[in-house]
Write an enzyme that holds these catalytic residues in place. Structure first.
Site, PDB file in Angstrom:
ATOM      1  N   CYS A  87      13.921  30.326  -9.415  1.00 38.85           N
ATOM      2  CA  CYS A  87      13.001  31.406  -9.038  1.00 38.85           C
ATOM      3  C   CYS A  87      13.614  32.446  -8.110  1.00 38.85           C
ATOM      4  CB  CYS A  87      11.765  30.809  -8.383  1.00 38.85           C
ATOM      5  SG  CYS A  87      10.815  29.694  -9.435  1.00 38.85           S
ATOM      6  N   HIS A 142       8.730  35.307  -3.038  1.00 40.72           N
ATOM      7  CA  HIS A 142       9.677  34.188  -2.980  1.00 40.72           C
ATOM      8  C   HIS A 142      11.098  34.603  -2.618  1.00 40.72           C
ATOM      9  CE1 HIS A 142      10.401  29.873  -4.716  1.00 40.72           C
ATOM     10  NE2 HIS A 142      10.355  29.922  -3.396  1.00 40.72           N
TER      11      HIS A 142
END
Length: 502
Positions: A87, A142
């Site tokens: 991610c 993130h």
């Protein structure tokens, strides 16, 4: 959805444009080029190459994806779209147009660690805002929780979503703490949905609970539609970044989609993600913005790995990499090759392309199409692929791609060949005895001085090491490495992301 009742389907401007296009496609294309395109980027989470119907999944896997399939039929379907293994690295590469290791983000960001986007990075949002765009992110950032790393301080005018350093399973920490009797966190002190305007501190909206997780994507949709509506009224070009939750574990569908598929909660989540895409596209059309908006649907990396079963699911909560080998966190083809579709009516001819396209390439490509400026004071690893999008060439401009994990360069692609510089994961499997990859937590051990080489076209499962037979391939593979190394002389990387070596 109630928003359909609120917004009239007045399309006078597009009707005039359609009439002109009917008279002359050339005139229509020229008209489209005169205005700056909007950019809508929907980033899915952990969708594998073989999950979407247009890539061989969908109905065949028991979870149809008609809206994404339609988008693929209307745009450029990339069959060699390459990302980073997980991610945070992929999102860093997307935002900066650079290998994630150049930002110190080549591992998944974890709350409480120092892994965070540096203050001096120039993001895609900053580039587009400087070009006159309104910018917004609704969903998952993130890229670290440091104040200077947060999206409202990295080029976005608006942010709404989960905490900048967290991912979608963050709500589980309260229950996990109680189960293990290790930490007692109250609901008010746990993870929250947050929001912020440009340059302002984060504001807590509400606790991020399991119930909120089930419906969070529809909140993101509402924010996105509202943002597009306001920019339409203001007559301003926009960059809307929607990093949605589907299909990141735990795949807890909303009540509407619970049991919708034939393959458990992953399939339900995939179908919900498809509906999310369709809802945003319908809103774009209702606003009369469809013709002059570049729409991208892509996934950040491959699916969760074998054996994944969470929250009592009756089937593994995981997708499929199609013909390729690997999963989220691996460095093999199935981890870094996934789905991507780009649509721009009248400008991008609907077709499928095998051209190699990196997630880093969006930065310079959008800069070219939107009139933005690519930074010249640092290495940019992304390549301007606007000629590929606009049909001026069919092969694209990329031939190689490096893959990093932490501080290590672990793999390189050149054309259809992939070389590995480390063995990853314990045990052996498969007829070729290839060592299987082990996911995000896999171990790496140095090899004996010779990389393993695989032809991912003839051997998509990467079972047959052809390094000795095709030793001539090592020349161009290692040349790509040397070209990267030369950039480090003037622009050295920060310390590599690390949580094991002290």
């Amino acid at each position: 959805m109630t928003w359909l009742k609120l917004w009239p389907w007045t399309r006078d401007a597009l009707a005039i444009g359609a009439s002109l296009i009917a008279q002359s496609l050339f005139v229509g294309a020229a008209f489209a080029q005169q205005s700056t395109p909007n950019i809508l980027f929907i980033l899915a989470d952990n969708i594998g190459y073989g999950d979407i119907g247009a890539y061989g999944g969908g109905e065949l896997r028991g979870s149809p994806t008609p809206r994404i399939d339609q988008l693929a039929a209307e745009g450029l379907r990339l069959t060699q779209f390459l990302v980073e293994p997980s991610c945070t690295p992929s999102r860093a590469a997307l935002m900066t147009g650079r290998y994630s290791i150049r930002s110190g983000l080549s591992l998944v960001a974890v709350a409480g660690t120092s892994i965070s986007l540096p203050a001096d990075e120039i993001t895609m949002a900053e580039m587009l805002r400087d070009a006159g765009y309104a910018t917004a992110i609704f969903g998952k950032w993130h890229l670290g929780g440091q104040i200077y790393s947060q999206p409202q301080n990295q080029g976005f005018d608006e942010f709404y979503g989960i905490p900048p350093s967290d991912t979608w399973d963050a709500f589980g920490m309260i229950r996990q703490g109680l189960q293990t009797k290790s930490v007692d966190i109250s609901l008010e002190n746990g993870p929250h949905i947050v929001e912020a305007k440009r340059g302002e501190p984060l504001t807590l909206v509400k606790p991020y609970t399991e119930e909120v997780r089930r419906g969070i994507d529809w909140e993101l949709v509402d924010h996105g539609i509202d943002f597009m509506t306001r920019q339409k009224a203001a007559g301003k070009a926009f960059f809307l970044y929607l990093p949605i939750s589907r299909t990141h574990f735990p795949n807890l569908p909303s009540k509407r989609f619970e049991g919708a598929s034939r393959i458990g909660q992953f399939g339900d989540s995939l179908m919900e993600g498809d509906a999310i895409v369709g809802t945003v596209l319908d809103a774009l059309k209702a606003l009369g913005l469809e013709e002059n908006t570049i729409v991208v649907f892509a996934s950040d990396n491959g699916p969760d790995g074998p054996g994944a079963s969470r929250f009592g699911a009756d089937m593994p909560d995981m997708g499929t990499t199609g013909p390729y080998r690997g999963a989220l966190g691996d460095v093999s083809e199935g981890a870094i090759r996934t789905a991507a579709v780009i649509r721009w009516p009248q400008m991008i001819k609907p077709r499928s392309s095998y051209a190699m396209f990196s997630i880093m390439d969006f930065f310079p490509t959008f800069a070219r199409l939107a009139g933005g400026k690519v930074p010249s004071d640092r290495p940019i690893d992304g390549i301007d692929q606007s000629d590929l999008l606009l049909g001026k060439n069919d092969t694209g401009r990329r031939e190689h791609l490096l893959t990093f994990v932490g501080s290590d360069l672990v793999s390189v692609r050149w054309k259809q060949f992939r070389a590995y510089f480390v063995d990853v994961g314990p045990g052996r499997s498969g007829p070729g005895g290839m060592m299987p990859m082990g996911g995000v937590g896999s171990s790496a051990a140095p090899m004996n001085g010779y990389p393993k080489v695989f032809n991912v076209e003839s051997d998509p499962q990467e079972e047959h090491n052809i390094g000795e037979m095709y030793n001539w391939v090592l020349g161009p593979l290692l040349k790509a490495v040397e070209e990267y190394k030369t950039t480090l002389v003037r622009s050295p990387n920060p310390p590599g992301a690390n949580m094991t070596k002290f």
